[in-house]
Design an enzyme around this catalytic site. Structure first.
Site, short mmCIF file in Angstrom:
data_model
loop_
_atom_site.label_atom_id
_atom_site.label_comp_id
_atom_site.label_asym_id
_atom_site.label_seq_id
_atom_site.Cartn_x
_atom_site.Cartn_y
_atom_site.Cartn_z
NE ARG A 36 45.22 104.85 -22.50
CZ ARG A 36 45.06 105.70 -23.51
NH1 ARG A 36 46.11 106.04 -24.23
NH2 ARG A 36 43.89 106.20 -23.78
CE LYS A 193 36.25 124.39 -28.61
NZ LYS A 193 36.95 124.55 -29.91
N GLY A 346 40.67 110.27 -21.29
CA GLY A 346 41.94 110.68 -20.74
C GLY A 346 41.86 111.51 -19.47
N GLY A 369 39.09 107.72 -27.55
CA GLY A 369 38.21 107.84 -28.71
C GLY A 369 37.37 106.60 -28.95
#
Length: 414
Positions: A36, A193, A346, A369
């Site tokens: 980053r 999930k 990530g 996100g």
């Protein structure tokens, strides 16, 4: 989408507050991945070359507001930036009420989340930040889904706010894979999930030709087809959703292929004994940790034929070598593909670095996100704020106004 960009603004002799994403992983005070940081270096150099005095603004982790915590200090980031830029980048500890840059053209401001009001987009805090500068440059796509003082607030309060080149490139790349992509389009989505990526799976299942799933997400789809998954991580209460997504994809001529074989073990560890199983052979006490060799061959073939590729998430427990074959093969297949590839998230970034394919992905999103939110079709608050800001000014007027140094008295920052 129309937003003012950094290229539209004359930066010479201007104080630029550059919001970047330097939220990098640290271990014992050392940076473990500087991806980053390296991503924003071109923006910093461009602003400095244009003659601006640059103040870098970023968050790190989730500290308690109003409390300085050394473990969340940007001190290691300042060191990393200095090395990459080959110049001193001082860290300014107390900056919110004004400071002196002295002879430094570039400084790093301490963790913005140490300030009370940052998380809830306190506009009085945002105004204090804006008072330090002449121009706000938003170049942290990873925070574009957050309504915070240093993201939305500074754009809303700034007389001039624009998007940096990294943010512009990110939006362009993502629009490229969603608006009018070349077919066949293949998406690879991994994760633990279904519930955390249900909206993403729903959106992609309506857009792509093939949706490859991995990790615990795949286990839920496997269970939905009536196979036993032993003690594998899955979500029984979302089996109906898995069935719905598969049916919707099938009805529009798309596919969500299931693994035909998997790698199983009784526990996740380096020294555990693993086995390859067909879906019909999984024992009650076994857990699925990776794709099997036949499945890998099938998925690699699909990726090889793709013209557009979207990758979010590893397909197995790739941190452990014996469960890494699936993620490694998919990473290398994407790298070797002739299609346009976009990857983000990530764990995805960690896999990209592990398999040394940074230069072989067409666009790597540094946003986690925000990357997911954009793919899901959500409106990002920061992008909306930039669009609204652009509507209030014209590019011509901004360019003309920034040619002459402002005479407005501001807090001491230079």
């Amino acid at each position: 989408m129309s937003i003012l960009t950094m290229s539209d603004v004359v930066l010479k002799n201007k104080r630029a507050l550059l919001r970047v994403d330097l939220n990098v992983p640290l271990r014992n005070g050392e940076i473990t991945s500087d991806l980053r940081i390296r991503a924003v270096i071109p923006t910093i150099k461009k602003a400095l070359k244009a003659g601006a005095k640059v103040m870098l603004l970023s968050h790190l982790g989730r500290p308690e507001e109003g409390v300085f915590d050394e473990q969340f200090s940007l001190a290691p980031i300042a060191v990393g930036l200095s090395k990459l830029l080959k110049q001193d980048v001082p860290l300014i500890q107390d900056w919110i009420d004004g400071f002196s840059m002295k002879n430094h053209p570039l400084v790093l401001l301490e963790n913005v989340r140490f300030n009370v009001g940052e998380k809830n987009n306190n506009l009085e805090l945002a105004k204090k930040m804006v008072a330090l500068c002449d121009v706000v440059i938003m170049d942290a796509f990873a925070t574009a889904h957050r309504t915070e003082a240093s993201t939305c607030g500074i754009v809303q309060c700034a007389p001039i706010a624009c998007a940096g080149p990294l943010l512009v490139a990110e939006l362009s790349a993502l629009k490229n894979v969603l608006a009018k992509p070349k077919h066949p389009v293949v998406a690879i989505v991994g994760g633990s999930k279904v519930s955390t990526k249900l909206a993403l799976l729903d959106t992609l299942s309506q857009k792509v030709d093939t949706l490859i799933i991995g990790g615990g997400i795949a286990n839920t789809f496997i269970a939905a087809k009536g196979y036993m998954v032993g003690r594998s991580l899955h979500e029984p209460d979302l089996i109906d959703e898995a069935e719905r997504l598969s049916l919707n994809a099938e009805q529009r001529g798309a596919e969500i292929p299931l693994p035909t074989d998997v790698v199983v073990a009784d526990k996740l560890s380096e020294d555990t004994e693993s086995s390859i199983r067909l879906l019909s052979q999984i024992d009650d006490d076994e857990k699925i940790y990776d794709l099997g060799p036949d499945t890998i061959k099938k998925y690699v073939k699909i990726i090889k034929a793709a013209k557009t590729i979207i990758w979010n998430g590893p397909v197995g427990a790739f941190e452990i070598e014996q469960f890494s074959a699936g993620t490694k093969a998919i990473a290398n297949a994407i790298a070797a593909s002739g299609g346009f590839s976009v990857a983000g998230g990530g764990d995805t970034l960690a896999a990209i670095e592990k398999y040394d394919i940074v230069d072989k992905i067409d666009y790597i999103s540094t946003g986690g996100g925000a990357f997911l939110s954009f793919l899901e079709g959500k409106t990002l608050p920061v992008i909306k704020a930039l669009e609204q800001h652009t509507n209030t000014v014209s590019i011509v007027s901004v360019t003309e106004k920034t040619k002459t140094p402002s005479k407005t008295k501001k807090k001491k920052t230079s």
